[in-house]
Design an enzyme around this catalytic site. Structure first.
Site, PDB file in Angstrom:
ATOM      1  N   SER A   5       0.721  -1.051  -0.057  1.00  0.00           N
ATOM      2  CA  SER A   5      -0.328  -0.095  -0.449  1.00  0.00           C
ATOM      3  C   SER A   5       0.942   1.395   0.030  1.00  0.00           C
ATOM      4  O   SER A   5       0.341   2.072   0.063  1.00  0.00           O
ATOM      5  CB  SER A   5      -0.983   0.266   0.884  1.00  0.00           C
ATOM      6  OG  SER A   5      -2.341  -1.027   1.014  1.00  0.00           O
ATOM      7  N   LYS A  32       0.190   3.631  -2.441  1.00  0.00           N
ATOM      8  CA  LYS A  32      -0.851   4.505  -2.347  1.00  0.00           C
ATOM      9  C   LYS A  32      -0.019   6.053  -3.128  1.00  0.00           C
ATOM     10  O   LYS A  32      -0.975   7.297  -3.078  1.00  0.00           O
ATOM     11  CB  LYS A  32      -1.696   4.430  -1.200  1.00  0.00           C
ATOM     12  CG  LYS A  32      -2.697   3.696  -1.548  1.00  0.00           C
ATOM     13  CD  LYS A  32      -3.289   3.424  -0.447  1.00  0.00           C
ATOM     14  CE  LYS A  32      -4.367   2.100  -0.524  1.00  0.00           C
ATOM     15  NZ  LYS A  32      -4.086   1.640  -0.321  1.00  0.00           N
ATOM     16  N   SER A  50      -5.420   3.781   4.717  1.00  0.00           N
ATOM     17  CA  SER A  50      -5.013   3.264   2.828  1.00  0.00           C
ATOM     18  C   SER A  50      -6.521   2.455   2.401  1.00  0.00           C
ATOM     19  O   SER A  50      -6.828   1.033   2.486  1.00  0.00           O
ATOM     20  CB  SER A  50      -4.645   1.310   3.644  1.00  0.00           C
ATOM     21  OG  SER A  50      -3.735   0.988   2.675  1.00  0.00           O
TER      22      SER A  50
END
Length: 479
Positions: free
Chosen positions: A138, A141, A313
């Protein structure tokens, strides 16, 4: 008659308890190239609300020096968004001496990468396979968010519209995953859109209509390569509440297999509740080019979407941001087009993109590849005065021990409230990338990527130990 547009001025989390809404203010002061760093709000029990984040962004660019006092019941001040040479520069030898023993921890897996850089000078203070391509999970991102901000700007909003058609009306999805079906919330959603549409139709003497919905803004497969999953709804241009089948607003949850159809049927029901009968079944269709707009609702600004995506997230928002970047770049808004458009925007920012590969916007795809060098330089760029549009990358980072995916980490560490970082977790992959003000008062950006880990909790502790060591580092020549 002018079509009605309802805009959501801020982003709050649905269902938050009063305790979650209580915030603790902090003030941290320093300068970066003449810019005074600022205060923000740290929530002791959950994500920050848009008001405090907005204040932090404003203060990060302001000149006055606020008082640094704090009440006894306040937690340690979180690291400022921008920080400065309040102390002497850190040295590569000092940082390496502190981190090298920690990087030998076997909990970091079969291979791992690390980089620490001084944000002000850009000097690389530590590098361990920093140019190698790793699965970011993640932390990708950060790349997704930066590209969207660069392409569209932090004030951009995503519209969901209703337009005329020969058969009735068409609900046109714009790609806003935060559109809500819940009435009475703090921002406009499907109930407000239905009210505005019904009002417009009644003004024209229309009391019944057919409803279709248009998903053409996105292209390609709607399912991620992981398949149906509680971490991500089918990626469509129209959905309500991220297709969640419960009252949650973040984290894993059962998802609708047809979020677009569900949202359109909810809209039709809301329209009927407001006195406009819906004839026949709601069907997928296509709005005609140049069709007259009847009503619209707008998402919160992109800055707020980025902050929510990073703090929690949020995979659904991240995939939406990637597709908005694709649309801005004239590419098809699917997984492939979004990845290509995102990579192009990042390269245009002058970032080190060698080895970069983006298979999705959320980091759920194991085919994603980034380097620690890329992530560290991206965070440093977000703090640069020349790129204020990227500031939400920093204001959106979870704060150790206080918010988002770092809320339950660093429970007793000295870095609690000081480390701001994006987490990443897949089976066998653990990552952490963010910023910290060292004990010498220097803002440092770091990225730690671990692959082939066998114990996720042990790997997280090892990553947190690295970030804590950077926070506590007296690594200057003077130190």
């Amino acid at each position: 008659m002018v079509p009605e547009v309802l805009r959501r001025p801020g982003l709050r989390w649905r269902g938050a308890s009063p305790a979650r809404r209580r915030t603790v203010r902090f003030v941290a002061v320093s300068t970066l190239a003449g810019v005074v760093a600022a205060a923000g709000a740290v929530s002791a029990a959950g994500p920050w609300e848009a008001g405090q984040r907005r204040a932090e962004r404003v203060r990060a660019a302001s000149a006055p020096r606020p008082s640094a006092g704090r009440d006894d019941d306040r937690p340690p001040a979180a690291a400022p968004v921008l920080a400065a040479p309040a102390g002497p520069p850190a040295t590569a030898a000092g940082v390496t001496a502190v981190l090298q023993p920690l990087l030998a921890d076997p909990a970091l897996g079969e291979r791992h990468s690390a980089e620490v850089i001084d944000v002000l000078s850009g000097e690389r203070l530590l590098a361990l396979d920093a140019d190698g391509a790793y699965t970011p999970a993640s932390t990708v991102k950060l790349a997704t968010a930066a590209a969207a901000l660069a392409a569209l700007g932090p004030d951009h909003r995503i519209d969901t519209t209703v337009v005329e058609s020969p058969e009735g009306i068409v609900l046109v999805g714009g790609g806003d995953p935060t559109l809500t079906a819940h009435p009475g919330g703090p921002w406009a959603g499907l109930p407000e859109l239905a009210e505005a549409t019904a009002r417009e139709l009644r003004a024209r003497g229309v009391d019944h209509t057919r409803v279709a919905y248009d998903l053409s803004r996105y292209s390609g497969p709607v399912l991620h390569e992981i398949g149906p999953n509680d971490n991500l709804a089918p990626v469509t241009a129209l959905m309500a509440d991220e297709g969640r089948l419960d009252d949650s607003d973040h984290g894993p949850a059962a998802r609708s297999a047809d979020p677009a159809g569900d949202a359109a049927r909810t809209f039709a029901r809301l329209l009927a509740d407001r006195g406009v009968r819906v004839d026949g079944e709601v069907t997928e269709g296509r709005a005609a080019t140049g069709a007259r707009r009847l009503a619209a609702v707008s998402s919160p600004p992109l800055s707020a979407l980025v902050e929510r995506a990073l703090t929690n997230s949020d995979n659904d928002i991240a995939e939406a941001l990637a597709r908005q970047t694709a649309l801005a770049g004239g590419r098809p808004a699917g997984f492939d087009g979004a990845g290509q458009a995102t990579a192009a925007r990042l390269a245009a920012l002058g970032l080190p993109t060698a080895g970069l590969h983006l298979a999705d916007g959320s980091g759920l795809d194991r085919g994603d590849r980034v380097s620690a060098d890329f992530l560290a330089h991206l965070l440093a760029l977000a703090a640069a005065p020349a790129h204020p549009e990227l500031r939400p990358l920093l204001t959106g980072l979870p704060v150790a021990g206080f918010s988002g995916t770092l809320r339950d980490r660093y429970p007793a560490a000295a870095a609690r409230g000081l480390v701001r970082a994006k987490t990443g977790t897949l089976t066998g992959v653990n990552t952490l990338a963010g910023t910290v003000v060292s004990a010498d008062g220097r803002l440092l950006a770091f990225a730690f990527l671990a692959d082939g880990t066998r114990d996720a909790e042990a790997a997280q502790r090892a990553l947190d130990a690295l970030a804590s060591a950077v926070a506590g580092c007296g690594c200057s020549r003077a130190g």
